[in-house]
Design a protein around this motif. Sequence first.
Motif, mmCIF file in Angstrom:
data_model
loop_
_atom_site.group_PDB
_atom_site.id
_atom_site.type_symbol
_atom_site.label_atom_id
_atom_site.label_comp_id
_atom_site.label_asym_id
_atom_site.label_seq_id
_atom_site.Cartn_x
_atom_site.Cartn_y
_atom_site.Cartn_z
ATOM 1 N N GLN A 1 48.327 32.897 83.962
ATOM 2 C CA GLN A 1 47.527 33.568 83.601
ATOM 3 C C GLN A 1 47.498 34.858 83.520
ATOM 4 O OE1 GLN A 1 44.921 30.635 83.675
ATOM 5 N NE2 GLN A 1 45.589 28.745 81.544
ATOM 6 N N LYS A 2 47.319 35.400 84.966
ATOM 7 C CA LYS A 2 47.374 36.202 85.425
ATOM 8 C C LYS A 2 47.952 37.443 84.949
ATOM 9 C CE LYS A 2 45.321 35.519 90.311
ATOM 10 N NZ LYS A 2 45.912 35.427 91.041
ATOM 11 N N PHE A 3 48.988 36.657 84.442
ATOM 12 C CA PHE A 3 49.869 37.475 84.156
ATOM 13 C C PHE A 3 50.278 37.623 82.055
ATOM 14 C CE2 PHE A 3 51.392 36.803 88.339
ATOM 15 C CZ PHE A 3 51.575 38.188 88.378
ATOM 16 N N GLY A 4 49.126 36.861 81.602
ATOM 17 C CA GLY A 4 49.389 37.161 80.452
ATOM 18 C C GLY A 4 49.377 36.089 79.679
ATOM 19 N N ALA A 5 50.162 34.533 80.203
ATOM 20 C CA ALA A 5 50.464 33.294 80.074
ATOM 21 C C ALA A 5 49.646 32.448 78.843
ATOM 22 C CB ALA A 5 51.705 32.914 81.120
ATOM 23 N N ASN A 6 49.997 31.321 78.396
ATOM 24 C CA ASN A 6 49.226 31.235 77.089
ATOM 25 C C ASN A 6 49.730 30.065 78.051
ATOM 26 O OD1 ASN A 6 51.651 29.750 75.782
ATOM 27 N ND2 ASN A 6 51.458 31.356 74.477
ATOM 28 N N GLU A 7 48.306 28.332 77.716
ATOM 29 C CA GLU A 7 49.457 26.984 78.132
ATOM 30 C C GLU A 7 50.184 26.620 77.778
ATOM 31 O OE1 GLU A 7 46.170 24.632 76.857
ATOM 32 O OE2 GLU A 7 44.481 26.368 77.229
ATOM 33 N N GLU A 8 50.481 27.301 76.728
ATOM 34 C CA GLU A 8 52.390 26.433 76.078
ATOM 35 C C GLU A 8 52.927 26.499 77.357
ATOM 36 O OE1 GLU A 8 55.605 26.470 72.974
ATOM 37 O OE2 GLU A 8 53.485 26.282 72.298
ATOM 38 N N GLU A 9 53.015 28.133 77.767
ATOM 39 C CA GLU A 9 54.115 28.373 78.415
ATOM 40 C C GLU A 9 53.819 27.880 79.757
ATOM 41 O OE1 GLU A 9 55.095 33.163 76.827
ATOM 42 O OE2 GLU A 9 52.705 32.401 77.784
ATOM 43 N N CYS A 10 52.398 27.357 80.093
ATOM 44 C CA CYS A 10 52.281 26.800 81.082
ATOM 45 C C CYS A 10 52.348 25.746 81.947
ATOM 46 C CB CYS A 10 50.487 26.972 81.846
ATOM 47 S SG CYS A 10 50.299 28.560 81.702
ATOM 48 N N ALA A 11 52.629 25.088 80.748
ATOM 49 C CA ALA A 11 52.908 23.884 80.766
ATOM 50 C C ALA A 11 54.505 23.464 80.583
ATOM 51 C CB ALA A 11 52.595 22.905 79.252
ATOM 52 N N ARG A 12 55.416 24.323 80.031
ATOM 53 C CA ARG A 12 56.545 24.304 79.643
ATOM 54 C C ARG A 12 57.158 24.712 81.235
ATOM 55 N NH1 ARG A 12 56.659 27.102 74.771
ATOM 56 N NH2 ARG A 12 57.466 29.888 75.933
ATOM 57 N N LEU A 13 56.393 25.969 81.567
ATOM 58 C CA LEU A 13 56.829 26.310 82.814
ATOM 59 C C LEU A 13 56.468 25.039 84.131
ATOM 60 C CD1 LEU A 13 58.382 28.376 84.692
ATOM 61 C CD2 LEU A 13 55.925 29.461 85.321
ATOM 62 N N ASN A 14 55.534 24.478 84.158
ATOM 63 C CA ASN A 14 55.317 23.487 85.147
ATOM 64 C C ASN A 14 56.234 22.156 84.703
ATOM 65 O OD1 ASN A 14 53.656 23.891 86.959
ATOM 66 N ND2 ASN A 14 52.333 23.796 85.419
#
Length: 158
Positions: free
Chosen positions: A130-143
């Motif tokens: 999120q510090k780099f501007g990612a959204n929740e979906e991107e967080c979920a995909r990366l995790n």
Amino acid sequence: MNEEMTKSEEQHLSLQKALQQCELVQNMIDISISSLEGLRTKCATSNDLTQKEIRTLEGKLVKYFSRQLSCKCKVALEERSAELEDFPRLDHWFRIVNLRKEVAEEMNAGEVTLEGLLEMSVEQVCELLQKFGANEEECARLNASLSCLRKAHQLGKS
């Protein structure tokens, strides 16, 4: 002539072998990512066959990254070259996860490594993204992708 290798010669061989293996696997990663991106952009991603092919490639890529991590782990930290430290390539992992280019570029410019991300909790990864501007979906995909890589890497160690 002494037939026994010195410790430094053994370390050099170990490093060279790990580097060769990582480079070979990197070629496979490059080919697979190209195919994956082609499927995502040129085919109907709602099609069952396309979805199956995408999942198959993603699974292969997780195994390839796990192999690179394993090769790298076999070389002691103090013996690793800068070249070996480049593996596995974070920007390639971000392409697999399908992070937006601007987020991936921002994170790549920082001191973030794939190994570092693997050691973080789900919350820490999201906070960082999120510090780099990612959204929740991107967080979920990366995790989710990191979870798969952790499992594959643990299986590869045992």
